[in-house]
Design an enzyme around this catalytic site. Structure first.
Site, PDB file in Angstrom:
ATOM      1  CG  ASP A  95      -2.089  -0.919   1.122  1.00  0.00           C
ATOM      2  OD1 ASP A  95      -2.369  -1.378   0.005  1.00  0.00           O
ATOM      3  OD2 ASP A  95      -2.737  -1.204   2.156  1.00  0.00           O
ATOM      4  CG  ASP A 150       3.404  -6.714  10.897  1.00  0.00           C
ATOM      5  OD1 ASP A 150       2.570  -7.050  10.030  1.00  0.00           O
ATOM      6  OD2 ASP A 150       3.092  -6.319  12.030  1.00  0.00           O
ATOM      7  CG  ASP A 152       8.931  -4.985  12.467  1.00  0.00           C
ATOM      8  OD1 ASP A 152       7.846  -5.149  11.895  1.00  0.00           O
ATOM      9  OD2 ASP A 152       9.080  -5.111  13.695  1.00  0.00           O
ATOM     10  CG  ASP A 243      -3.670  -8.383  15.805  1.00  0.00           C
ATOM     11  OD1 ASP A 243      -4.529  -7.596  16.266  1.00  0.00           O
ATOM     12  OD2 ASP A 243      -2.451  -8.231  16.000  1.00  0.00           O
TER      13      ASP A 243
END
Length: 493
Positions: A95, A150, A152, A243
């Site tokens: 995105d 994610d 990281d 989540d």
């Protein structure tokens, strides 16, 4: 005046009572955790091992939004998975609206040329933020299982082999792994975050799992059965913790969640106070939103009473910041009231609940600290300074997090704000001049500075009245709010 004083004492007592009950839940989770240790290291059941022919098709989803500093290493890590290429699909759900797009395109083209099934997925709009991206990718996902990381994170090459073997029953819907920290020793700020997160990823997750209570997928570092996501209603963007929301909806549909403490997924901790605040805001407000959405369904379900009690404190755990902040602020006027309101002095005895609660929290965090320390012979003398700094840090964030919780319960909607990652691995790495550095000096920051002065006044009053019972509490509050104020200013330059 008497009615007002009584009201203040009652609110103060209710806040301390909630904190006390919260600490009892943490002690119970500690007990469950210790009880489960005897079975944690059993040899792997041969029936759980999958042959190459039995390995299922897996889709890996990488939700990305403006992650120029870490996205390339993530794609490299996932591309290095030791899993059959013909059974692996990688979706980079992008995105981004900055140069991250170009970096992803180059990486995707590189691995496509090597024969990897990897796609660069761009949506027409960023509707629904991360939840919207995951749901959008699900429509073209070919895997029976969906692994999510994610930006990281740096998962190990054997991640899928270690997790997939746990799906040995058709009602197992999720396997979640423990987060490790790539930069926990970067600064005192990252050390304190690691201290708190380690307690969640050892005691809380394992304890809830062993007690057969509701647990949660942590948004990343785990794997879902695709039919579980679909059966529970898919990813929904009406909370900031999609989540946690999907986890409860799935478990209310009787899907089983499994937690693997021994399998880790390394990731980067936020290194600046504005980044920490944005993450804390999303987690605490999202938990309140999820409680508002799902807690009634849990209480009306046929779950056992103890499961419902744990769900109340699981979904409502962010409310602890409201209680901590109110009890802290009210303690000063109550210090004055106690000097002149002797007929009801016994009501102030509720303050002893705080000390009892503190003992429970010490047990909870000490167990987690010992379990996650590489040196298992760690001393209580190394634990207590870390614990006291963590408590001080948490107190300093109580106003910020309390406001987030209240917004969540009141249904006030705000956009999903990502936590910027800077690819910091050693103290020599710097976050300064980073494109994602955020400025967050606002009215809240000013209030945090004023609260540091407010609790300095509490220290002075404690000496004036020679009432030293709350002096350590006032000292931590002054240092906590002062530290958060100072670091917000420093990291926003």
């Amino acid at each position: 005046m008497t009615i007002l004083a009584l009201l203040l004492v009652l609110v103060y007592g209710l806040c301390l009572s909630f904190i006390f009950c919260y600490s009892l839940i943490q002690v119970h989770l500690t007990y469950l955790y210790l009880r489960c240790q005897a079975t944690k290291h059993r040899p792997i059941n041969p029936s759980l091992l999958l042959t190459p022919e039995e390995l299922p098709r897996v889709t890996i989803q990488l939700p990305i939004y403006n992650e120029r500093y870490v996205v390339e290493r993530l794609i490299d890590a996932v591309a290095a998975f030791n899993y059959p290429a013909n059974k692996l699909q990688i979706q980079v759900l992008d995105d981004s609206d900055d140069e991250t797009v170009t970096l992803i395109a180059a990486k995707v083209a590189h691995y496509q040329a090597k024969g990897l099934d990897i796609t660069h997925v761009k949506r027409p709009s960023r509707t629904g933020f991360k939840a919207g991206a995951l749901q959008y990718g699900l429509t073209t996902a070919t895997g029976e299982f969906i692994a999510i990381f994610d930006a990281d994170f740096l998962p190990e090459p054997d991640f899928l082999h270690q997790t997939l073997r746990q799906f040995n029953h058709p009602r197992v819907g999720v396997v979640q792994t423990r987060w490790e920290h790539l930069n926990s020793h970067y600064s005192l700020l990252t050390k304190l975050q690691a201290f708190g997160l380690n307690a969640h990823f050892t005691i809380e997750q394992t304890g809830r799992s062993c007690g057969h209570f509701f647990i949660n997928f942590n948004g990343t570092g785990g794997i879902w059965r695709k039919t579980c996501i679909q059966d529970a209603g898919g990813w929904q963007a009406d909370t900031l913790t999609e989540d946690l929301d999907l986890s409860y909806r799935a478990q209310l549909r009787n899907w089983e969640f499994r937690y693997l403490e021994q399998v880790t997924a390394p990731a980067e901790l936020p290194a600046t106070m504005p980044a920490v605040k944005s993450q804390q805001f999303r987690w605490t407000k999202g938990a309140a939103e999820t409680a508002r959405k799902n807690l009634g369904k849990v209480l009306r379900s046929d779950q056992p009473l103890l499961t419902k009690v744990h769900a109340i404190f699981h979904l409502g755990n962010s409310s602890i910041f409201v209680c901590v902040f109110l009890s802290a602020v009210l303690s000063l006027p109550l210090l004055l009231i106690r000097e002149h309101w002797t007929p009801y002095f016994y009501l102030f005895k509720s303050g002893s609940l705080f000390l009892i609660s503190l003992v429970g929290l010490v047990l909870f965090y000490w167990t987690a600290y010992r379990q996650t320390s590489k040196n298992r012979s760690v001393s209580i003398f190394t634990f207590f300074p870390r614990f006291l700094w963590f408590l001080t840090f948490s107190l300093g964030l109580s106003l910020h997090n309390a406001l987030a919780v209240l917004e969540g319960y009141l249904g006030i909607k705000t956009p999903f704000v990502r936590t910027p990652k800077f690819n910091l691995r050693t103290p020599a790495d710097s976050w300064q001049n980073n494109a994602y550095q955020t400025a967050s000096i606002n009215l809240l920051t000013i209030l945090e500075g004023l609260l540091a002065l407010y609790f300095l006044a509490g220290i002075i009053l404690a000496f004036y009245f020679r009432d030293y019972g709350l002096l350590p509490f006032y000292t931590m509050l002054m240092l906590g709010f002062g530290g958060v104020f100072f670091l917000t200013l420093k990291h926003s330059r």
